[in-house]
Every structure is written in structure tokens, then in C-alpha cells.
Design a protein around this motif. Structure first.
Motif, short mmCIF file in Angstrom:
data_model
loop_
_atom_site.label_atom_id
_atom_site.label_comp_id
_atom_site.label_asym_id
_atom_site.label_seq_id
_atom_site.Cartn_x
_atom_site.Cartn_y
_atom_site.Cartn_z
N ARG A 146 0.96 -1.24 -0.15
CA ARG A 146 0.19 -0.04 -0.10
C ARG A 146 1.18 1.17 0.00
O ARG A 146 2.10 1.14 0.71
N GLU A 147 0.17 2.50 -0.63
CA GLU A 147 0.53 3.61 -0.62
C GLU A 147 0.39 4.57 0.89
O GLU A 147 -1.09 4.58 0.42
N PHE A 148 1.27 5.19 1.47
CA PHE A 148 1.11 5.56 2.77
C PHE A 148 1.14 7.46 1.90
O PHE A 148 2.00 7.68 1.79
N ASN A 149 0.08 8.13 2.58
CA ASN A 149 0.93 9.85 2.66
C ASN A 149 1.44 10.01 3.78
O ASN A 149 1.55 9.36 4.67
N ARG A 150 2.72 10.90 3.34
CA ARG A 150 4.06 11.73 3.58
C ARG A 150 3.53 11.35 5.51
O ARG A 150 3.85 11.07 6.33
N GLU A 151 2.39 12.63 5.56
CA GLU A 151 1.66 12.73 6.46
C GLU A 151 1.02 11.49 7.65
O GLU A 151 1.06 12.34 8.94
N GLN A 152 1.25 11.30 7.36
CA GLN A 152 0.80 9.19 7.99
C GLN A 152 1.57 8.79 8.35
O GLN A 152 1.64 8.01 9.24
#
Length: 851
Positions: free
Chosen positions: A792-798
Motif C-alpha cells: 500500500r501507498e501511504f501519505n507522508r503525513e500518515q
């Protein structure tokens, strides 16, 4: 049961709609995987070369599954049905034989009754008194619908029925009985029972009480139709899908649960060897199981009799759905599933196939993570793999659940039926005990002896001889004793215990004596609670009592008779007989407080308490329940049934002593949950995939979700490929794994238990376990994990750094991913820290060991 015989899959498949749907889905998915593989070869052979072997293996797996998995599913369902109807067929014949065994003892005893023998010999001419005596016998042993006394020429001297007055008989059983020194068993039409198509008669010759000459014949006519009706009503399936039958040696029906369906006298096909085949009767196809008698106490029943159940194939697989998984704790469900290889091989095959597909999808996602340019072609292939993999997972997850539900439901129903059988055997057996004590209390010699103001030595000896004769015929009693109105024991059989010591009890206790003296009539009896008694060597048992009355005044009680049931071996024989050859199953009789009355489990002693839910102990009479439990550290199906009585016994005779039969069928030791394969996809919300973020490969360790950066993950391989190597070193280094090299050279990577590194506890390897191959710089290792998830790809703020991260602090988790709006935290393993940890002096060289 063993289904080694070739099973015609196409014969049964049309009747299994769920398996047909599975077969169609497998064919469609197989075609999809073929298309993906062909597309990868044509459009991006170079980029996909590392994944093509796995895809080829997946395609080959689907080819095999199309043939073998469907066949396994069909075999499992047929085996479940044959087992279920087989248990019922065996019960039909076993319970009949046990019942008829008691009849052989009855006729032997009653044929020696002095009053009856004197009447038949012509020494007594009071026919009305004899009829009253015969009716008194029938009022206690209600299994008989007629009792007849005949002279040697066949003339009827007395009978209890008023409807059809018999003058005489020419039946050959009379001469046969006179010539025999034991009982004669007859089942056919007889002029002794006019109007009946068939009669079951137990006869024995009667001797002159003084000379010993043969003077006549006693016939006990068993109420066969009523008995079979009761068996069928109690144990036929509730929706009447099948028919229960009793057959003779020529496979002719002699009793049918539904005569409109299969009539008496019809000859039917049988299946004594449990072959998985269909039998045709009346133009309809059936699954059939047939059982001959196993015998009881050496008695085999009428020659050739068989129990049979016939189930039409078109309704065999369309019902019996269970909701066992719905109500089962998820950890127990997952742990039990880890034993699928032993208790349901087809289920294990589906699970293995599901893991293979999941690994293919995961590897495809890892390979294309973070790549552009020419890898976009492979990215497209990966998307197709993901989509088809999701469909495959859905199919497998549903197939796993359906078959799992089928297997559990079959076991739950089977154990419930077994517990019902066991408690029914107990009620039927103890019914006979209540009959015996009441009838023997009417023995004229006993009544006269106890009514006399004094008893000399000869009288006591005569009483003892009578009791000894009875005890030889009825071996289910440890001893039989007679006592006077003060409770003093006058005579008893077997006055010594098994160890040779004398029985110390010389009188009955005050409470029991009061209960016996208060019995209103000859139909009443008293049973002591199941408790230790000196009359049974200090062990617990039931003692049945009946009042002995004055021969001239039935209202005056002059003493009593007690019969000590040999509960130890008799209850054990009931339990073991009901279980048959099912060695993995244990069974117990318990009372309403859970106190054990008998047990096949040597660790559960009589008198101790069974740990069982109070709601089961409170079940209404005749009710059954079953569930999955953890029992002695093992997963098990537990079922229980509460006694409901037999005929008038415990129903209308005033006696109440509820007993529960409890059955445990073990499936294996408690294990860590392995999951049902589909849970991971539900853990992450669908909107978490972002753009411009970082990609992570996620996986499970003991139910907790972890991640590594996707660029560090190479591929996943099955943990079963690990080769254990013992070279000392650290506990977390568990073996070597062969790697696929482009050059064809053989290489290996050390495998480390990531779960042990993180939580200090070795990971249990099962069918879901995988090894993730990760690399850092020029070093490569394998990490053992519990189960794969996704990429999965996650936003950096996560992505949030954890405090004090670093190997110096022993912390391999450098970041935490806040998924599902912060409701789920995914621990990210820092590969650099991990490799530095593994490069400590104790593990020096381990990571570089790639050769």
C-alpha cells in the motif's frame, strides 16, 4: 471413514450446487490467470521474468485444483453424509439387540416361576389368579403385548389378552422349545398371534416343580411394532429426509420408519462395506448404510438382522446448514482451522491454494512498487494480478468458510446424535432395573418367608438360593438382598467384596427403609441416589428397592428387596459401546450438578465434577446441544443430551433422576490463530491509497500488522521451504532458504524469525507462514512472518517517527503508520536498524552468508 474406493465424481456433483459453483469459478479464474501469464510473456517478458515462474506454478495449481479440489470436496461431502446415516443405521440394530438381550433373561426366569409351573403342571387350577399374575408381570415389563402358557400339545392354558381367545396352537416352535434346554427365539407369522403379519416370540419349556418333567411352554410376545415405532420416532432425522429400516438376513424389510415409502416385506439394496456408491430402489437413487449386529454380552440378536438407513441422493446435500462459525469465537475458529490438514484434507488444500494466490499477488505488487518507465507495463500486469487475485481470494475465502462450516456442522450433529444415543441406552437399561426389582418382590417364597414371625436356617437358605438363581441370570447386579420390615438384611448374594472382604452392611439405612415402607402399591419402587455404598464396595452406584408385601394383605409391607446395579462396568460398556471404534472421542454420564457418573476418560474420575456450562446442565429433558469448546488444551466438539426416560420409566412412574450424556470429539491442541485469509483486506480502509507518498509491504505477526519499505522487499516465499540448520548462534536464526537467481546459480539466504526479534517469542510455523526476502545494500536475508497482507501507498503525513528509535535501544520499529484515520497503527520495521542488529558479534557473518 475411509473412502479409498474410487468415487464417481460426476454421479454426485449435480446434487451439490455449491461445489458446482466452485468448479465454475475455478474454471473462470484459471482462464484469467492464463490470460495474464500470456499477456506478461508478450508485453513485458524481460520485466516479468522473475514473476513468471510463480505465475506458471499458479496456473498449474489451478489446473490441478479444477480436477482434484472439486473431487476432494465431493468426497468430503459424501463421506459426511455416509458417516451420519451410518451412525443411525448402527444404532437401529444395536438398540434392538440390547433390548432383546433382556428378553432372553426374562423368559428364562419367568419359565421357572413356581406358581406358573404348578398351574401348567395341573397342581393349581385357579386360572384367574394365574392371569392376574401374568398381567402383574406385563404391567412391569411393558415391552410385552401378550404372555401365553401352553401344554406340550399346544393347548392354551392361559393368556393375558381378552380380545382374541386362543384355544390352541400347531406352531412348530412348541416342539422346538420342548426339545431345547434354553430359550427359543421366533420371528414370523404364528397362529399364537393371529392377525399379525409377523410376531417376535420368546419361548421356554416349563418343568414340573416336583418331578422336573416337561409340562408346558411359556411364550413372551414382544411388542415389536411399538418398540420399532419408538426407535424411529426418537432418532429419525427431524425433516424425514431419510428412512430407517430393520432388515432380516435376506435384506427384506421387517420394520420401516415410513411404510408408505418403503413397505414391510420389500427387498432393498444394502451397503455393508460403506462404499460411496448409489443404490437404486423403486426408480430412485439412494445413499445407503447397512450394519449387522455387533452383539451384546455374547447375544447377537435374531440371525441376520441388520439396521439400515436410506437417504435419497437428491436431498442428501441440500440441508443441514450450520451456523457454528457465526457463534464461534474468532480465535478459536482460526486456531481450530490450523488442524485442517488432519481433520479435513480438502479444506487444507483450499487454504494452501489461497496462500499461493495471495503470495503471487503480493509479489507482483512488490516488484512494481515505486517503478516507472518500462516497469509501467509490468505495473499493468500487476494490477491485473491484483484484481484476479482478489477474485481468487474471494472464491477461496468463501470455499474455506463453506467447507469449514460443513465439516463443523457435520461433527456437531454427529456428536449430538451420539450423546442422544448414549443417554437413550442408559434410560433403556435402567428401565429394566426398575422392572426387575418390582417383579422379584412379588416372588411368593419371599413374601411368605418375610411374613412369617420367625425364619429358621432352612428358610434363609431357601431365600438365598432364590436370590442366587436370579443373580446368575441377571449378571448386571453385583448383589441382590432381601431385608425385613426393620431393615435387617436377611439374605444376600455375593456376601464378599471383590477383594474377598465381607460386605459390612447388615441393614439398609433408615431413610431408604422409610421410603420403601411408604411405597403405595406393587407398581412403586425406590432408587437410592448415585452415591457410595458399602453394598458396592464403597463405590457409588444406584440401588433399586421394592416393597415385599404380606401374601394375604397387599397393604402390609413385610420387608423389601434391593438390587445393587453394577454401575462401573455396565455404564462403561454403554459408553464404549455407543462410541464404537471412535477412539478420539470421549464420553461421560453426569448428573444435573455436573458430577461424573461414568467416563471413558481416565483423567475424569467418577464422583468428581465436570467443568461444563451451567446452561447445559439446565437443558430440558430430552433436549440436546452442541458447541465448539477448548477442552484439556485441545479444540473439541462437545455435545450433550439430557435423559427423557423410556416408556413409563422417569416419565409417569414418579421417579426423577436426570442424567446427561456428554461427548467430546477432539481436533488437536490449541494453537495460535492462523486467520481465514480474508481478514487482512478488511483491516485497511480503501481510501488509504494516496499518491506521492511512500509504498510499504505489509504483513502480519501474530495478528498485528507490520510493514517494511517496499523498495527493501524482494519477494515472499512459503515458510515450508525453509531448511533447518543447526550451527549454534542465535535463536532467531532458524534456517536457510533457497533463492531464485537469474544466472541459475544456487544461492541461499539465512532466515530469521522477525516475531522473535520483536517480542522475544518464537513464531509458530503453519500453513499461512511466509518468508519475506529483504535486502539492504548488498546483503539479503529472509524474515519469517505469520501472514502476508498487501503493498500500500501511504501519505507522508500518515508516517510518524517513534521516539528512541534505533538498534542501540533494541528498537527495530522506527516509524508508525497511522491508518484508518488514526484508528489503526502499523509498525514499520527499519531495515537498516534490523540489519545492524543482525550484524552484532554473536551473529557476525550470518547476514553475509549468501552462497
Amino acid at each position: 471413514m475411509d473412502l479409498t474406493t474410487t468415487l464417481e465424481i460426476d454421479t454426485f456433483l449435480p446434487y451439490m450446487r455449491d461445489v458446482v459453483r466452485c468448479e465454475q469459478s475455478l474454471r473462470e479464474l484459471n482462464l484469467m490467470w492464463r490470460m495474464i501469464e500470456a499477456s506478461a510473456k508478450m508485453n513485458c517478458r524481460q520485466e516479468a521474468k522473475s514473476i513468471l515462474p510463480t505465475m506458471a506454478a499458479t496456473r498449474a495449481g489451478f489446473n490441478r485444483l479444477e480436477q482434484e479440489l472439486v473431487a476432494s470436496l465431493v468426497r468430503e461431502k459424501v463421506a459426511n453424509v455416509l458417516d451420519e446415516i451410518g451412525s443411525k443405521a448402527q444404532y437401529v440394530i444395536d438398540i434392538v439387540v440390547r433390548n432383546l438381550y433382556e428378553r432372553t433373561a426374562d423368559v428364562g426366569f419367568l419359565a421357572t416361576d413356581r406358581e406358573l409351573c404348578a398351574f401348567v403342571a395341573g397342581l393349581d387350577h385357579d386360572r384367574d389368579a394365574i392371569r392376574l399374575r401374568l398381567r402383574a408381570y406385563r404391567s412391569k415389563y411393558t415391552v410385552y403385548d401378550e404372555i401365553i402358557l401352553l401344554d406340550p400339545m399346544g393347548k392354551v392354558l392361559a393368556q393375558i389378552e381378552d380380545g382374541i381367545a386362543l384355544q390352541g396352537s400347531t406352531d412348530a416352535l412348541i416342539a422346538q422349545t420342548i426339545a431345547s434346554d434354553t430359550y427359543v427365539e421366533t420371528f414370523r407369522a404364528s397362529d399364537l398371534r393371529p392377525g399379525k403379519r409377523q410376531a417376535l416370540i420368546y419361548s421356554r419349556r416349563m418343568l414340573h416343580p416336583d418331578t422336573g418333567a416337561v409340562v408346558g411352554v411359556l411364550c413372551l410376545c414382544f411388542h415389536f411394532e411399538q418398540e420399532m415405532l419408538g426407535i424411529f420416532r426418537s432418532h429419525r432425522d427431524a425433516d424425514d429426509r431419510s428412512n430407517m429400516l430393520l432388515l432380516d438376513a435376506e435384506n427384506r424389510v421387517i420394520a420401516s420408519a415410513d411404510e408408505r415409502w418403503i413397505s414391510i416385506g420389500a427387498t432393498v439394496p444394502v451397503n455393508r462395506d460403506a462404499h460411496p456408491r448409489l443404490a437404486i430402489y423403486g426408480g430412485r437413487e439412494y445413499l445407503v448404510r447397512t450394519f449387522a449386529a455387533k452383539g451384546y454380552q455374547g447375544y447377537m440378536g435374531p440371525p441376520g438382522w441388520q439396521g439400515q438407513v436410506m437417504l435419497p441422493v437428491e436431498v442428501a446435500f441440500g440441508s443441514g446448514r450450520s451456523n457454528a462459525l457465526t457463534t464461534l469465537d474468532s480465535n478459536v475458529a482460526d486456531g481450530l482451522l490450523s488442524h485442517a490438514r488432519s481433520f479435513c484434507p480438502p479444506l487444507y488444500e483450499i487454504m494452501t491454494a489461497a496462500e499461493t494466490i495471495r503470495r503471487v499477488v503480493w509479489n507482483g505488487q512488490v516488484m512494481t512498487a515505486g517503478h516507472g518507465g518500462d516497469m509501467l507495463k509490468l505495473k499493468t500486469i500487476s494490477e491485473q494480478i491484483s484484481e484476479t487475485g482478489a477474485r481468487s481470494n474471494e472464491l477461496f475465502s468463501q470455499s474455506i468458510r463453506d467447507l469449514y462450516e460443513t465439516v463443523l456442522g457435520s461433527n456437531l450433529r454427529g456428536c449430538e446424535f451420539m450423546s442422544h444415543l448414549l443417554v437413550d441406552l442408559l434410560d433403556r437399561n435402567l428401565y429394566e432395573r426398575s422392572d426387575d426389582c418390582r417383579w422379584w418382590a412379588l416372588t411368593p417364597e419371599l413374601r411368605g418367608a418375610l411374613a412369617a414371625p420367625e425364619r429358621d436356617w432352612e428358610t434363609v437358605e431357601r431365600i438365598g438360593a432364590i436370590l442366587a438363581y436370579i443373580n446368575r441370570l441377571y449378571t448386571v447386579y453385583t448383589r441382590i438382598f432381601v431385608y425385613d420390615c426393620n431393615g435387617k438384611i436377611v439374605a444376600m448374594t455375593n456376601p464378599e467384596q471383590a477383594d474377598g472382604s465381607p460386605v459390612l452392611d447388615s441393614s439398609v439405612d433408615a431413610d431408604t427403609l422409610a421410603q420403601v415402607l411408604a411405597l403405595h402399591c406393587e407398581q412403586d419402587y425406590h432408587v437410592t441416589p448415585f452415591a457410595a455404598t458399602g453394598l458396592y464396595g464403597g463405590a457409588p452406584t444406584y440401588v433399586y428397592h421394592a416393597a415385599i408385601r404380606d401374601p394375604d394383605d397387599d397393604a402390609l409391607v413385610v420387608g423389601g428387596i434391593g438390587i445393587v446395579f453394577d454401575s462401573g462396568p455396565e455404564f462403561s460398556a454403554m459408553l464404549h459401546g455407543g462410541l464404537g471404534d471412535k477412539e478420539a472421542i470421549s464420553a461421560l454420564f453426569v448428573d444435573r450438578q455436573g458430577r461424573i457418573i461414568s467416563s471413558t476418560d481416565p483423567t475424569r474420575l467418577v464422583g468428581t465434577r465436570l467443568d461444563i456450562d451451567p446452561d447445559l446442565l439446565a437443558l430440558p429433558n430430552g433436549n440436546s446441544a452442541s458447541r465448539i469448546v477448548v477442552h484439556d488444551g485441545h479444540y473439541a466438539v462437545m455435545a450433550c443430551t439430557v435423559s427423557s426416560g423410556y416408556r413409563e420409566f422417569k416419565i409417569s412412574d414418579g421417579y426423577c433422576e436426570d442424567v446427561l450424556a456428554v461427548v467430546f470429539d477432539g481436533f488437536g491442541v490449541v494453537r495460535e490463530p492462523i486467520g481465514l485469509g480474508c481478514r487482512a483486506d478488511r483491516l485497511l480502509a480503501a481510501d488509504l491509497n494516496g499518491s506521492g507518498g511512500r509504498e510499504f509491504a505489509t504483513f502480519f505477526i501474530d495478528g498485528a500488522l507490520f510493514a517494511v519499505a517496499a523498495e527493501n522487499a524482494l519477494e515472499a516465499m512459503p515458510a515450508c521451504d525453509i531448511s533447518p540448520v543447526s550451527m549454534g548462534g542465535r535463536t532467531e536464526r532458524i534456517g536457510l532458504l533457497p533463492l531464485q537467481c537469474e544466472s541459475g546459480a544456487k544461492r541461499f539466504a539465512w532466515v530469521f524469525d522477525l516475531g522473535y526479534l520483536i517480542r522475544g517469542k518464537p513464531t509458530v510455523i503453519n500453513s499461512s507462514s511466509q518468508v519475506i526476502i529483504v535486502q539492504h545494500a548488498d546483503q539479503t536475508v529472509g524474515l519469517l512472518v505469520s501472514e502476508l497482507h498487501a503493498v500500500r501507498e501511504f501519505n507522508r503525513e500518515q508516517i510518524v517517527a517513534t521516539p528512541f528509535a534505533g538498534p542501540a535501544n533494541g528498537n527495530l520499529i522506527s516509524e508508525v503508520i497511522k491508518a484508518n484515520d488514526g484508528q489503526l497503527l502499523i509498525q514499520s520495521v527499519d531495515i537498516a536498524n534490523l540489519f545492524e542488529t543482525l550484524m552484532t558479534p554473536n551473529a557476525a557473518g550470518a547476514v553475509k552468508a549468501l552462497y
